[in-house]
Motif scaffolding. Structure first.
Motif, PDB file in Angstrom:
ATOM      1  N   THR B  88       0.802  -1.217   0.000  1.00 29.75           N
ATOM      2  CA  THR B  88       0.000   0.000   0.000  1.00 29.75           C
ATOM      3  C   THR B  88       0.838   1.272   0.000  1.00 29.75           C
ATOM      4  N   GLY B  94      -5.076   3.562   8.588  1.00 27.84           N
ATOM      5  CA  GLY B  94      -6.295   4.033   7.943  1.00 27.84           C
ATOM      6  C   GLY B  94      -6.279   3.893   6.434  1.00 27.84           C
ATOM      7  N   ASN B  95      -5.082   3.659   5.859  1.00 30.36           N
ATOM      8  CA  ASN B  95      -4.992   3.516   4.408  1.00 30.36           C
ATOM      9  C   ASN B  95      -5.142   2.083   3.941  1.00 30.36           C
ATOM     10  N   TYR B  96      -5.286   1.147   4.873  1.00 32.06           N
ATOM     11  CA  TYR B  96      -5.376  -0.254   4.475  1.00 32.06           C
ATOM     12  C   TYR B  96      -6.831  -0.597   4.165  1.00 32.06           C
ATOM     13  N   ASN B  97      -7.303  -0.064   3.064  1.00 32.49           N
ATOM     14  CA  ASN B  97      -8.710  -0.301   2.710  1.00 32.49           C
ATOM     15  C   ASN B  97      -8.799  -0.808   1.281  1.00 32.49           C
ATOM     16  N   LEU B  98      -7.960  -1.798   0.972  1.00 34.90           N
ATOM     17  CA  LEU B  98      -7.949  -2.311  -0.396  1.00 34.90           C
ATOM     18  C   LEU B  98      -9.257  -2.991  -0.759  1.00 34.90           C
ATOM     19  N   LEU B  99     -10.008  -3.451   0.213  1.00 35.06           N
ATOM     20  CA  LEU B  99     -11.253  -4.169  -0.069  1.00 35.06           C
ATOM     21  C   LEU B  99     -12.405  -3.225  -0.341  1.00 35.06           C
ATOM     22  N   LYS B 100     -12.186  -1.908  -0.101  1.00 37.89           N
ATOM     23  CA  LYS B 100     -13.314  -0.995  -0.214  1.00 37.89           C
ATOM     24  C   LYS B 100     -13.708  -0.830  -1.684  1.00 37.89           C
TER      25      LYS B 100
END
Lengths: 172, 100
Positions: B88, B94-100
């Protein structure tokens, strides 16, 4: 207050101050170096409390190995984000208030407990006695710990290696 | 004769509070792991002081195992952090939202 007691309070003050400075640094290298100071203070406190082997291990493992590992990681990845800021105040102030209440209650409990104010004697567990005690009474736990360290080695190796394998992901 | 046990426990409690603050309030995974290290270290101080108070080597044995577990946790944790950073490009959880 005896001379050793005075030394203990100085060490405790330096340890707490170094930790407090460390956790508020923006620069991670500065934080790690201040934490090394804190761990040296902890090692000396261990020595005061009669654990010379643990003091040596604290310097070797905590201040030596673990902190150098942190330094390697900080140096390995390029951090160009000076904008890492603390959470907004309205988010952490309630948590800080609750934590302070618990801390004050813990202090009161410690002071109200009978027998907690008896001064600690000077007694040193020599490394030989300590090692004999551990290996005679906890040899199985030692084996479990060695297995755990082996698993950590394999896990870290696997996590680092799967990056270079083609086909695992588009970004490396 | 040196300090009473309560003062050692208070030092341990203050260090534990600082570690919790660091682990909760920072937005940087490396600083969060550092906070966990501070907490483990403060628990070690309490164990060693209690071992001296009751003249029992069990406390020092516990500190030995805490050291081993801390080394394990840091090595695997930092490997995971480096892995996540390469995926990432950020240390901010807070930036670990690859699934969003």
């Amino acid at each position: 207050m005896t001379f050793l007691g005075l030394l203990f309070y100085i060490l405790a003050a330096v340890t707490v101050a170094a930790t407090a400075v460390a956790i508020t640094r923006r620069n991670m290298v500065h934080a790690v170096v201040y934490l090394i100071v804190s761990f040296f203070g902890t090692a000396m406190i261990f020595y005061f409390f009669g654990a010379p082997l643990l003091a040596a291990l604290e310097v070797i493992i905590y201040a030596g190995a673990i902190m150098v590992l942190f330094l390697f990681v900080v140096m390995m990845v390029k951090v160009d984000s000076p904008g890492e800021d603390l959470l907004p105040a309205r988010q952490w102030i309630p948590a800080a208030v609750f934590g302070l209440i618990y801390l004050v209650i813990a202090f009161l409990m410690i002071f109200e407990t009978r027998g907690a104010d008896a001064p600690l004697g000077l007694l040193i567990a020599s490394p030989r006695d300590f090692a004999l005690y551990v290996l005679q009474n906890h040899w199985f736990s030692i084996e479990v710990i060695s297995l755990l360290l082996l698993l950590a080695l394999i896990g870290a190796l696997q996590l680092g290696k799967s990056q270079t394998k083609p086909g695992t992901g588009d970004e490396t | 004769m040196i300090v009473p046990l309560s003062h050692a426990l208070i030092l341990s409690a203050i260090l534990f509070g600082l570690g919790v603050f660091c682990a909760v309030s920072r937005r940087n995974l490396i600083m969060m792991v550092l906070g966990i290290e501070i907490m483990l270290n403060s628990a070690s101080i309490a164990f060693v002081a209690a071992a001296l108070r009751w003249q029992n080597l069990e406390g020092q044995t516990f500190v030995l195992f805490i050291l081993a577990v801390a080394a394990t946790e840091v090595s695997v944790g930092l490997a995971i952090i480096v892995y996540a950073f390469r995926r990432t490009g950020s240390f901010d959880p807070g930036n670990y939202n690859l699934l969003k």
